[in-house]
Design a protein around this motif. Structure first.
Motif, PDB file in Angstrom:
ATOM      1  N   SER A  21       0.813  -1.221   0.000  1.00  0.00           N
ATOM      2  CA  SER A  21       0.000   0.000   0.000  1.00  0.00           C
ATOM      3  C   SER A  21       0.843   1.267   0.000  1.00  0.00           C
ATOM      4  O   SER A  21       0.322   2.360   0.104  1.00  0.00           O
ATOM      5  CB  SER A  21      -0.927   0.004   1.230  1.00  0.00           C
ATOM      6  N   ASP A  22       2.161   1.131  -0.163  1.00  0.00           N
ATOM      7  CA  ASP A  22       3.033   2.299  -0.090  1.00  0.00           C
ATOM      8  C   ASP A  22       2.646   3.371  -1.103  1.00  0.00           C
ATOM      9  O   ASP A  22       2.702   4.568  -0.818  1.00  0.00           O
ATOM     10  CB  ASP A  22       4.495   1.891  -0.309  1.00  0.00           C
ATOM     11  N   SER A  23       2.301   2.947  -2.312  1.00  0.00           N
ATOM     12  CA  SER A  23       1.945   3.920  -3.345  1.00  0.00           C
ATOM     13  C   SER A  23       0.478   3.796  -3.751  1.00  0.00           C
ATOM     14  O   SER A  23       0.089   4.272  -4.815  1.00  0.00           O
ATOM     15  CB  SER A  23       2.829   3.703  -4.588  1.00  0.00           C
ATOM     16  N   PHE A  24      -0.322   3.183  -2.891  1.00  0.00           N
ATOM     17  CA  PHE A  24      -1.693   2.884  -3.282  1.00  0.00           C
ATOM     18  C   PHE A  24      -2.497   4.159  -3.529  1.00  0.00           C
ATOM     19  O   PHE A  24      -3.230   4.246  -4.522  1.00  0.00           O
ATOM     20  CB  PHE A  24      -2.380   2.032  -2.222  1.00  0.00           C
ATOM     21  N   ALA A  25      -2.381   5.136  -2.645  1.00  0.00           N
ATOM     22  CA  ALA A  25      -3.150   6.373  -2.825  1.00  0.00           C
ATOM     23  C   ALA A  25      -2.779   7.046  -4.139  1.00  0.00           C
ATOM     24  O   ALA A  25      -3.656   7.547  -4.862  1.00  0.00           O
ATOM     25  CB  ALA A  25      -2.898   7.323  -1.651  1.00  0.00           C
ATOM     26  N   GLU A  26      -1.494   7.049  -4.473  1.00  0.00           N
ATOM     27  CA  GLU A  26      -1.063   7.648  -5.729  1.00  0.00           C
ATOM     28  C   GLU A  26      -1.605   6.874  -6.920  1.00  0.00           C
ATOM     29  O   GLU A  26      -1.996   7.461  -7.937  1.00  0.00           O
ATOM     30  CB  GLU A  26       0.466   7.711  -5.790  1.00  0.00           C
ATOM     31  N   ASP A  27      -1.632   5.534  -6.793  1.00  0.00           N
ATOM     32  CA  ASP A  27      -2.158   4.717  -7.883  1.00  0.00           C
ATOM     33  C   ASP A  27      -3.649   4.977  -8.098  1.00  0.00           C
ATOM     34  O   ASP A  27      -4.120   5.064  -9.241  1.00  0.00           O
ATOM     35  CB  ASP A  27      -1.936   3.229  -7.584  1.00  0.00           C
ATOM     36  N   VAL A  28      -4.402   5.087  -6.996  1.00  0.00           N
ATOM     37  CA  VAL A  28      -5.837   5.372  -7.118  1.00  0.00           C
ATOM     38  C   VAL A  28      -6.049   6.727  -7.775  1.00  0.00           C
ATOM     39  O   VAL A  28      -6.875   6.882  -8.678  1.00  0.00           O
ATOM     40  CB  VAL A  28      -6.522   5.319  -5.739  1.00  0.00           C
ATOM     41  N   ASN A  29      -5.287   7.735  -7.336  1.00  0.00           N
ATOM     42  CA  ASN A  29      -5.421   9.059  -7.932  1.00  0.00           C
ATOM     43  C   ASN A  29      -5.103   9.035  -9.419  1.00  0.00           C
ATOM     44  O   ASN A  29      -5.783   9.674 -10.229  1.00  0.00           O
ATOM     45  CB  ASN A  29      -4.501  10.057  -7.213  1.00  0.00           C
ATOM     46  N   ALA A  30      -4.055   8.297  -9.780  1.00  0.00           N
ATOM     47  CA  ALA A  30      -3.682   8.206 -11.197  1.00  0.00           C
ATOM     48  C   ALA A  30      -4.768   7.505 -12.003  1.00  0.00           C
ATOM     49  O   ALA A  30      -5.101   7.923 -13.116  1.00  0.00           O
ATOM     50  CB  ALA A  30      -2.355   7.453 -11.329  1.00  0.00           C
ATOM     51  N   LEU A  31      -5.346   6.450 -11.421  1.00  0.00           N
ATOM     52  CA  LEU A  31      -6.395   5.713 -12.115  1.00  0.00           C
ATOM     53  C   LEU A  31      -7.609   6.596 -12.361  1.00  0.00           C
ATOM     54  O   LEU A  31      -8.145   6.648 -13.476  1.00  0.00           O
ATOM     55  CB  LEU A  31      -6.800   4.479 -11.303  1.00  0.00           C
ATOM     56  N   LEU A  32      -8.038   7.317 -11.337  1.00  0.00           N
ATOM     57  CA  LEU A  32      -9.224   8.157 -11.467  1.00  0.00           C
ATOM     58  C   LEU A  32      -8.952   9.376 -12.342  1.00  0.00           C
ATOM     59  O   LEU A  32      -9.824   9.844 -13.072  1.00  0.00           O
ATOM     60  CB  LEU A  32      -9.721   8.582 -10.086  1.00  0.00           C
ATOM     61  N   HIS A  33      -7.736   9.915 -12.255  1.00  0.00           N
ATOM     62  CA  HIS A  33      -7.395  11.099 -13.039  1.00  0.00           C
ATOM     63  C   HIS A  33      -7.394  10.776 -14.528  1.00  0.00           C
ATOM     64  O   HIS A  33      -7.878  11.555 -15.358  1.00  0.00           O
ATOM     65  CB  HIS A  33      -6.039  11.638 -12.618  1.00  0.00           C
ATOM     66  N   ARG A  34      -6.840   9.607 -14.876  1.00  0.00           N
ATOM     67  CA  ARG A  34      -6.714   9.247 -16.283  1.00  0.00           C
ATOM     68  C   ARG A  34      -7.939   8.503 -16.820  1.00  0.00           C
ATOM     69  O   ARG A  34      -8.358   8.713 -17.960  1.00  0.00           O
ATOM     70  CB  ARG A  34      -5.480   8.359 -16.475  1.00  0.00           C
ATOM     71  N   MET A  35      -8.491   7.603 -16.000  1.00  0.00           N
ATOM     72  CA  MET A  35      -9.537   6.716 -16.505  1.00  0.00           C
ATOM     73  C   MET A  35     -10.944   7.125 -16.079  1.00  0.00           C
ATOM     74  O   MET A  35     -11.911   6.833 -16.772  1.00  0.00           O
ATOM     75  CB  MET A  35      -9.268   5.283 -16.021  1.00  0.00           C
ATOM     76  N   GLY A  36     -11.079   7.791 -14.946  1.00  0.00           N
ATOM     77  CA  GLY A  36     -12.406   8.086 -14.414  1.00  0.00           C
ATOM     78  C   GLY A  36     -12.941   9.432 -14.825  1.00  0.00           C
ATOM     79  O   GLY A  36     -13.578  10.129 -14.037  1.00  0.00           O
ATOM     80  N   ARG A  37     -12.703   9.821 -16.058  1.00  0.00           N
ATOM     81  CA  ARG A  37     -13.155  11.131 -16.516  1.00  0.00           C
ATOM     82  C   ARG A  37     -13.669  11.022 -17.949  1.00  0.00           C
ATOM     83  O   ARG A  37     -13.353  10.087 -18.679  1.00  0.00           O
ATOM     84  CB  ARG A  37     -12.009  12.150 -16.432  1.00  0.00           C
ATOM     85  N   VAL A  38     -14.445  11.997 -18.332  1.00  0.00           N
ATOM     86  CA  VAL A  38     -15.040  11.992 -19.664  1.00  0.00           C
ATOM     87  C   VAL A  38     -13.992  12.393 -20.702  1.00  0.00           C
ATOM     88  O   VAL A  38     -13.212  13.321 -20.504  1.00  0.00           O
ATOM     89  CB  VAL A  38     -16.236  12.956 -19.727  1.00  0.00           C
ATOM     90  N   ASP A  39     -13.975  11.675 -21.820  1.00  0.00           N
ATOM     91  CA  ASP A  39     -13.098  11.972 -22.950  1.00  0.00           C
ATOM     92  C   ASP A  39     -13.945  12.579 -24.073  1.00  0.00           C
ATOM     93  O   ASP A  39     -15.153  12.290 -24.166  1.00  0.00           O
ATOM     94  CB  ASP A  39     -12.446  10.668 -23.428  1.00  0.00           C
ATOM     95  N   PRO A  40     -13.358  13.426 -24.922  1.00  0.00           N
ATOM     96  CA  PRO A  40     -14.150  13.979 -26.036  1.00  0.00           C
ATOM     97  C   PRO A  40     -14.846  12.918 -26.880  1.00  0.00           C
ATOM     98  O   PRO A  40     -15.957  13.142 -27.376  1.00  0.00           O
ATOM     99  CB  PRO A  40     -13.088  14.740 -26.850  1.00  0.00           C
TER     100      PRO A  40
END
Length: 470
Positions: free
Chosen positions: A173-192
């Motif tokens: 879990s050392d980088s888990f929060a960063e991984d979640v943020n990266a996942l949501l930032h890149r994948m959990g958003r609307v694309d054109p």
């Protein structure tokens, strides 16, 4: 004379006074959908509009919400844009599955999240909260600034791993929060391409950077499943009777496919704790800006802890602490929109006889973000006022006026789990530490699957001088 201080008004986009242009709509959706909504969304019971040739109705009326999510739920499927965003991540997990697949998954998962079963997790929630508190105790006697949004992600992940997976998730879990943020930032958003309703096989440029972290999560899931399966094969009696074993047993009896199990495990690892984490961080922020509320919470927490009450009782014994969390859920609902599309023509009539027609294919937006800040249903809707949720006031809040966990058949299955977890976490942390804002604490709510603080939540953590525990 009322001597109470004016309630804190936390940051949020102001309602637009002028409708945005089509180009502005695209830019706003890509940047932060919470900034899109205009004054009618916060003042009218429903609004019909069009987005890129799609007819849309934004629903705030509690009666109409009930009609869509409960009374005529069979006529409403998941909206296309929602699925284009989420299905690449979660595939047939509980949040994105539909039809028979969803029914199988819901039936498989439900036994773990009954209120009786959820209460059995209280001891583990307490233990993980106390373990995490040592991070702050390491600077005893000093004040230090911590990134609270990331900390709450780490803590709720530790609780999830212990309660649902018996601590056997194959990851650090050392980088888990960063991984979640990266996942949501890149994948959990609307694309054109989503706005243009392009097929899922058309590349989404904004998500290219998220595939690597998504692959990492998928690897974690597969390795976790494989490790548990080996343990079950070697000695079935040694395997813990937890969420993971339950799902794998379902595969053995034909209830779920291996792919569906993988999708559901990813749903809970990647998103199951995320909503609670965000709400906890927003709660600590709002409380830090409301000293009289913090004082009352500290008194309540200290009294309950000194009584020796078991953690399973805290949710009922700490109504002020619970109310503080629920008010943060109101202002910053972790899931700010519930998107549906009508399958066939439908209509609903309000108490005044006004009829609302919803035609087949129309997108229906039930917006907790606007509903929870709506001028028709809340006094001082932008203010942080936990007293709304005190036991004597709860009866004034309609069931379909407050939707942090959704409603109807697809209501969040972990609602009881999340509420109990939140109160235990707040009680442990606030009994030992003070959380204060700093000159750099400048959060701005942004919708990236969940309602996140764009600038993070750096807060100063100080050990309290008076111990409140027994």
């Amino acid at each position: 004379m009322d001597m109470r201080p004016e309630p804190f008004v936390p940051p949020a986009p102001l309602p637009r006074s002028v409708p945005p242009s089509p180009l502005e709509i695209i830019r706003t959706i890509l940047r932060n959908p919470l900034e899109l909504w205009g004054e009618p969304s916060y003042t009218l019971p429903w609004i019909k509009t069009r987005f890129f040739h799609d007819s849309t109705i934004i629903v705030n009326d509690p009666g109409l919400i009930k009609h869509v999510l409960v009374d005529n739920v069979a006529n409403y499927r998941m909206a296309d844009i929602r699925q284009l965003v989420l299905r690449p991540i979660l595939r047939d997990g509980l949040l994105t599955a539909e039809g028979e697949v969803w029914k199988r998954s819901r039936k498989a998962v439900a036994p773990v999240f009954t209120p009786r079963h959820a209460k059995g997790f209280a001891g583990q929630m307490l233990r993980q909260s106390e373990v995490y508190a040592r991070k702050y105790e390491a600077v005893a006697g000093e004040s230090q600034v911590f990134e609270i949004a990331s900390d709450m992600t780490e803590l709720t992940f530790a609780i999830l791993a212990d309660t649902l997976f018996s601590g056997e998730i194959v990851t650090s879990s050392d980088s888990f929060a960063e991984d979640v943020n990266a996942l949501l930032h890149r994948m959990g958003r609307v694309d054109p391409m989503d706005l243009l309703r392009a097929p899922s096989w058309v590349p989404r440029v904004t998500r290219i950077g998220g595939q690597k972290v998504l692959d990492k999560f998928r690897t974690i899931v597969r390795e976790t499943m494989d490790a548990r399966l080996r343990r079950m094969a070697a000695d079935r009696g040694s395997a813990p009777e937890d969420f993971l074993t339950l799902l794998l047993d379902r595969a053995a009896t034909g209830g779920l496919t291996n792919e569906e199990i993988e999708d559901n495990i990813l749903t809970f690892i990647g998103a199951g704790h995320e909503t609670t984490a965000r709400a906890l961080a927003w709660t600590l922020y709002c409380v830090a800006n409301s000293p009289h509320i913090r004082d009352a919470m500290e008194e309540e927490i200290g009294r309950v802890l000194a009584s020796g009450a078991e953690p399973v009782e805290w949710l009922d014994l700490m109504p002020f602490t619970r109310a503080a969390f629920e008010e943060a859920l109101r202002l910053y609902p972790p899931a700010p929109s519930i998107d549906r599309a009508a399958i066939a023509d439908d209509s609903w009539t309000d108490s005044k006889g006004e009829k609302v027609d919803i035609h087949a294919g129309m997108t229906v937006l039930v917006m907790p973000w606007t509903l929870h800040r709506h001028e028709l249903y809340w006094e001082k809707p932008r203010s942080y006022m936990p007293e709304r949720f005190f036991p004597e006031n709860r009866g004034k809040i309609g069931r379909f006026q407050f939707l942090p966990f959704g409603a109807g058949p697809r209501v969040c299955i972990g609602a009881t789990f999340a509420m109990q977890e939140a109160v235990i976490v707040l009680a442990v942390l606030m009994s030992r530490f003070r959380f204060d804002v700093t000159e750099k604490t400048n959060p701005w709510p942004v919708q990236k699957l969940t309602t996140q603080p764009q600038n993070g939540l750096p807060m100063r953590v100080t050990e309290r001088t008076v111990s409140l525990s027994a």
